[in-house]
Scaffold this motif. Structure first.
Motif, PDB file in Angstrom:
ATOM      1  N   TYR A 162       0.834  -1.200   0.000  1.00 61.86           N
ATOM      2  CA  TYR A 162       0.000   0.000   0.000  1.00 61.86           C
ATOM      3  C   TYR A 162       0.874   1.257   0.000  1.00 61.86           C
ATOM      4  O   TYR A 162       0.616   2.214  -0.747  1.00 61.86           O
ATOM      5  CB  TYR A 162      -0.911  -0.012   1.223  1.00 61.86           C
ATOM      6  CG  TYR A 162      -1.597   1.302   1.508  1.00 61.86           C
ATOM      7  CD1 TYR A 162      -2.661   1.736   0.722  1.00 61.86           C
ATOM      8  CD2 TYR A 162      -1.165   2.121   2.552  1.00 61.86           C
ATOM      9  CE1 TYR A 162      -3.287   2.950   0.974  1.00 61.86           C
ATOM     10  CE2 TYR A 162      -1.781   3.335   2.810  1.00 61.86           C
ATOM     11  CZ  TYR A 162      -2.843   3.744   2.020  1.00 61.86           C
ATOM     12  OH  TYR A 162      -3.439   4.947   2.270  1.00 61.86           O
ATOM     13  N   ARG A 163       1.919   1.275   0.814  1.00 64.20           N
ATOM     14  CA  ARG A 163       2.811   2.441   0.866  1.00 64.20           C
ATOM     15  C   ARG A 163       3.548   2.618  -0.459  1.00 64.20           C
ATOM     16  O   ARG A 163       3.796   3.743  -0.900  1.00 64.20           O
ATOM     17  CB  ARG A 163       3.811   2.293   2.009  1.00 64.20           C
ATOM     18  CG  ARG A 163       3.177   2.278   3.390  1.00 64.20           C
ATOM     19  CD  ARG A 163       4.209   2.451   4.463  1.00 64.20           C
ATOM     20  NE  ARG A 163       4.709   3.816   4.477  1.00 64.20           N
ATOM     21  CZ  ARG A 163       5.899   4.160   4.980  1.00 64.20           C
ATOM     22  NH1 ARG A 163       6.706   3.251   5.467  1.00 64.20           N
ATOM     23  NH2 ARG A 163       6.286   5.420   4.968  1.00 64.20           N
ATOM     24  N   MET A 164       3.897   1.498  -1.096  1.00 65.37           N
ATOM     25  CA  MET A 164       4.533   1.595  -2.406  1.00 65.37           C
ATOM     26  C   MET A 164       3.578   2.240  -3.405  1.00 65.37           C
ATOM     27  O   MET A 164       3.987   3.069  -4.231  1.00 65.37           O
ATOM     28  CB  MET A 164       4.940   0.191  -2.878  1.00 65.37           C
ATOM     29  CG  MET A 164       5.645   0.161  -4.223  1.00 65.37           C
ATOM     30  SD  MET A 164       7.197   1.090  -4.190  1.00 65.37           S
ATOM     31  CE  MET A 164       7.522   1.213  -5.947  1.00 65.37           C
ATOM     32  N   ASP A 165       2.314   1.895  -3.325  1.00 63.41           N
ATOM     33  CA  ASP A 165       1.324   2.471  -4.220  1.00 63.41           C
ATOM     34  C   ASP A 165       1.192   3.978  -3.994  1.00 63.41           C
ATOM     35  O   ASP A 165       0.920   4.737  -4.932  1.00 63.41           O
ATOM     36  CB  ASP A 165      -0.024   1.771  -4.022  1.00 63.41           C
ATOM     37  CG  ASP A 165      -1.082   2.244  -5.005  1.00 63.41           C
ATOM     38  OD1 ASP A 165      -0.877   2.057  -6.206  1.00 63.41           O
ATOM     39  OD2 ASP A 165      -2.104   2.794  -4.562  1.00 63.41           O
ATOM     40  N   LEU A 166       1.382   4.412  -2.750  1.00 68.49           N
ATOM     41  CA  LEU A 166       1.269   5.829  -2.424  1.00 68.49           C
ATOM     42  C   LEU A 166       2.277   6.687  -3.179  1.00 68.49           C
ATOM     43  O   LEU A 166       1.994   7.828  -3.533  1.00 68.49           O
ATOM     44  CB  LEU A 166       1.482   6.043  -0.917  1.00 68.49           C
ATOM     45  CG  LEU A 166       0.322   5.790   0.027  1.00 68.49           C
ATOM     46  CD1 LEU A 166       0.789   5.978   1.458  1.00 68.49           C
ATOM     47  CD2 LEU A 166      -0.845   6.703  -0.275  1.00 68.49           C
ATOM     48  N   VAL A 167       3.479   6.169  -3.396  1.00 63.37           N
ATOM     49  CA  VAL A 167       4.546   6.980  -3.992  1.00 63.37           C
ATOM     50  C   VAL A 167       4.661   6.777  -5.499  1.00 63.37           C
ATOM     51  O   VAL A 167       5.586   7.305  -6.117  1.00 63.37           O
ATOM     52  CB  VAL A 167       5.901   6.704  -3.312  1.00 63.37           C
ATOM     53  CG1 VAL A 167       5.827   7.011  -1.828  1.00 63.37           C
ATOM     54  CG2 VAL A 167       6.358   5.264  -3.525  1.00 63.37           C
ATOM     55  N   LYS A 168       3.736   6.027  -6.084  1.00 67.54           N
ATOM     56  CA  LYS A 168       3.796   5.824  -7.532  1.00 67.54           C
ATOM     57  C   LYS A 168       3.694   7.148  -8.288  1.00 67.54           C
ATOM     58  O   LYS A 168       4.297   7.324  -9.350  1.00 67.54           O
ATOM     59  CB  LYS A 168       2.686   4.876  -7.982  1.00 67.54           C
ATOM     60  CG  LYS A 168       3.007   3.406  -7.752  1.00 67.54           C
ATOM     61  CD  LYS A 168       1.911   2.507  -8.321  1.00 67.54           C
ATOM     62  CE  LYS A 168       2.271   1.042  -8.150  1.00 67.54           C
ATOM     63  NZ  LYS A 168       1.201   0.146  -8.667  1.00 67.54           N
ATOM     64  N   GLY A 171       6.980   9.075  -9.419  1.00 71.52           N
ATOM     65  CA  GLY A 171       7.907   8.284 -10.224  1.00 71.52           C
ATOM     66  C   GLY A 171       9.000   9.090 -10.876  1.00 71.52           C
ATOM     67  O   GLY A 171      10.099   8.582 -11.141  1.00 71.52           O
ATOM     68  N   ALA A 172       8.744  10.374 -11.158  1.00 73.69           N
ATOM     69  CA  ALA A 172       9.739  11.211 -11.825  1.00 73.69           C
ATOM     70  C   ALA A 172      10.781  11.766 -10.851  1.00 73.69           C
ATOM     71  O   ALA A 172      11.746  12.402 -11.276  1.00 73.69           O
ATOM     72  CB  ALA A 172       9.049  12.355 -12.557  1.00 73.69           C
ATOM     73  N   LEU A 173      10.598  11.544  -9.572  1.00 71.90           N
ATOM     74  CA  LEU A 173      11.520  12.090  -8.571  1.00 71.90           C
ATOM     75  C   LEU A 173      12.855  11.346  -8.609  1.00 71.90           C
ATOM     76  O   LEU A 173      12.905  10.132  -8.424  1.00 71.90           O
ATOM     77  CB  LEU A 173      10.896  11.965  -7.176  1.00 71.90           C
ATOM     78  CG  LEU A 173      11.651  12.608  -6.018  1.00 71.90           C
ATOM     79  CD1 LEU A 173      11.647  14.124  -6.161  1.00 71.90           C
ATOM     80  CD2 LEU A 173      11.034  12.208  -4.687  1.00 71.90           C
ATOM     81  N   ASP A 174      13.940  12.076  -8.872  1.00 79.08           N
ATOM     82  CA  ASP A 174      15.275  11.465  -8.890  1.00 79.08           C
ATOM     83  C   ASP A 174      15.794  11.416  -7.456  1.00 79.08           C
ATOM     84  O   ASP A 174      16.242  12.421  -6.905  1.00 79.08           O
ATOM     85  CB  ASP A 174      16.219  12.289  -9.765  1.00 79.08           C
ATOM     86  CG  ASP A 174      17.571  11.606  -9.960  1.00 79.08           C
ATOM     87  OD1 ASP A 174      17.870  10.642  -9.221  1.00 79.08           O
ATOM     88  OD2 ASP A 174      18.328  12.032 -10.848  1.00 79.08           O
ATOM     89  N   VAL A 175      15.726  10.241  -6.868  1.00 84.21           N
ATOM     90  CA  VAL A 175      16.035  10.123  -5.442  1.00 84.21           C
ATOM     91  C   VAL A 175      17.522  10.067  -5.147  1.00 84.21           C
ATOM     92  O   VAL A 175      17.942  10.206  -3.994  1.00 84.21           O
ATOM     93  CB  VAL A 175      15.348   8.869  -4.839  1.00 84.21           C
ATOM     94  CG1 VAL A 175      13.840   8.995  -4.920  1.00 84.21           C
ATOM     95  CG2 VAL A 175      15.806   7.612  -5.561  1.00 84.21           C
ATOM     96  N   ALA A 192      12.637   9.204   1.914  1.00 86.59           N
ATOM     97  CA  ALA A 192      11.452   8.404   2.226  1.00 86.59           C
ATOM     98  C   ALA A 192      11.007   7.579   1.026  1.00 86.59           C
ATOM     99  O   ALA A 192      10.712   6.383   1.152  1.00 86.59           O
ATOM    100  CB  ALA A 192      10.316   9.317   2.690  1.00 86.59           C
ATOM    101  N   VAL A 193      10.968   8.202  -0.143  1.00 92.19           N
ATOM    102  CA  VAL A 193      10.536   7.495  -1.356  1.00 92.19           C
ATOM    103  C   VAL A 193      11.526   6.390  -1.707  1.00 92.19           C
ATOM    104  O   VAL A 193      11.130   5.274  -2.070  1.00 92.19           O
ATOM    105  CB  VAL A 193      10.380   8.488  -2.527  1.00 92.19           C
ATOM    106  CG1 VAL A 193      10.139   7.749  -3.838  1.00 92.19           C
ATOM    107  CG2 VAL A 193       9.227   9.444  -2.243  1.00 92.19           C
TER     108      VAL A 193
END
Length: 358
Positions: A162-168, A171-175, A192-193
């Motif tokens: 569920y948490r993975m789905d939250l940060v979908k 996706g463009a964020l270069d971590v 966090a991501v």
């Protein structure tokens, strides 16, 4: 209340009472003089009123969803009926960053006091994840993350998905990269991501990148200080016994405090078989510093996969632990098993610590 609408005009009734968290002691209720401001979402002007009675009613403008304490200057927590909170949630992405932050802070207080349920927190948090502000996105992740304390052990894998789905949507964020002057809130969000992608999402790209980063760190090559701690935790989550042995050797031989701190973050994240015994060995090693022992100990309590065995181990080694932990840290040991949150654990904890409390 959410307001009553008559002939296109709205009146709002406000009731004041003392706030207290769930489980808190009953406190004597009272009546205060409270400067109270509220506005509708379609009007930037606020309607302000000095509350002096237990319940008061005053006129507003047009019939629209309302936002209490819009400028955040009022020293109070507001609550609205479920329908009004839902209406506010529909418009929350249109609010300024400042108002979003105020609303989010207030929502957390409502959750703590039992005036807002977990499902409502999750829905509103997801709405806030759509904000353009990294600070708000990070706050929303933290707000939803607090719900993890309610998740049963067997449901934690589903909770992680569920948490993975939250940060979908990020996706463009270069971590892995950034500019030196990037705001702290942006780096907090990136960490966090990245952690969710690597630990909860098991993303191969994140796991492989974390391993490369840790290998570079061990070779004392240039590394990203902003995300190395997160890379260590991902490396450990998916690491082997050989990986653990490599980090342990590096940790015990390292002299620089900042590097030891990062290596310890990795070591306390492994979940290979026999981890409780391995942590016991590391905790009692004479090369481990006194201020590092607490972190080793509590890492076992925080993880649902190790806390039951760690509690059994702590009881068997309690007196020895009290002698090697930094002064004053032993008084926190009664909190060690609370993550399990069951009546059985509570009874066991009470029985075990009773002789020490008498």
């Amino acid at each position: 209340d959410e307001g009553r609408c008559t002939d296109g005009k709205m009146t709002v009734s406000v009731t004041q009472s003392r706030w207290r968290p769930i489980g808190g002691h009953d406190l004597k209720d009272g009546r205060w003089h409270v400067p109270f401001c509220v506005r509708t979402l379609g009007d930037k002007r606020q309607t302000c009123h000095l509350l002096t009675e237990k319940r008061e009613t005053f006129p507003m403008g047009a019939c629209q969803p309302i936002l209490p304490n819009a400028d955040g200057r009022g020293y109070f927590v507001w609550s609205l009926p479920a329908s009004a909170i839902k209406a506010l949630g529909q418009e929350i992405q249109k609010l300024s960053e400042y108002d979003q932050m105020n609303v989010m802070s207030n929502l957390q207080k409502l959750y703590e006091s039992g005036h807002l349920g977990p499902m409502a927190v999750a829905k509103l948090g997801r709405k806030l994840m759509g904000s353009a502000s990294p600070r708000i996105q990070m706050g929303a992740l933290n707000m939803i993350g607090r719900l993890g304390a309610l998740v049963e052990d067997e449901d934690i894998p589903a909770w992680r998905r569920y948490r993975m789905d939250l940060v979908k949507g990020l996706g463009a964020l270069d971590v892995w990269r950034g500019q030196p002057d990037d705001a702290r809130s942006l780096w907090d969000l990136k960490r966090a991501v990245l952690g969710i992608r690597g630990n909860a999402g098991h993303q191969k790209a994140a796991i492989d990148a974390a391993r490369l980063a840790v290998e570079a760190f061990l070779k004392k090559e240039v590394y990203s200080k902003e995300v190395m701690g997160t890379a260590m935790s991902i490396f450990a989550e998916h690491g082997s016994q050989a990986d653990y042995d490599t980090l342990r050797q590096a940790f015990l031989g390292e002299e620089e405090t900042s590097r030891r701190r990062l290596l310890l973050r990795g070591l306390t994240g492994f979940r290979v078989p026999g981890m409780v015994q391995a942590m016991h060995s590391l905790l009692t090693d004479t090369r481990t510093k006194a201020n590092e022992r607490s972190r080793i100990l509590w890492a076992l309590a925080r993880d649902y996969r190790t806390r039951a065995k760690a509690w059994v181990w702590l009881k068997a080694n309690f007196d020895a632990l009290r002698k090697i932990l930094p002064r004053g840290r032993g008084k926190r040991l009664p909190f060690f098993p609370v993550g399990a949150c069951s009546q059985e654990i509570l009874d066991d904890m009470t029985s075990f610590f009773a002789p020490y409390a008498s």
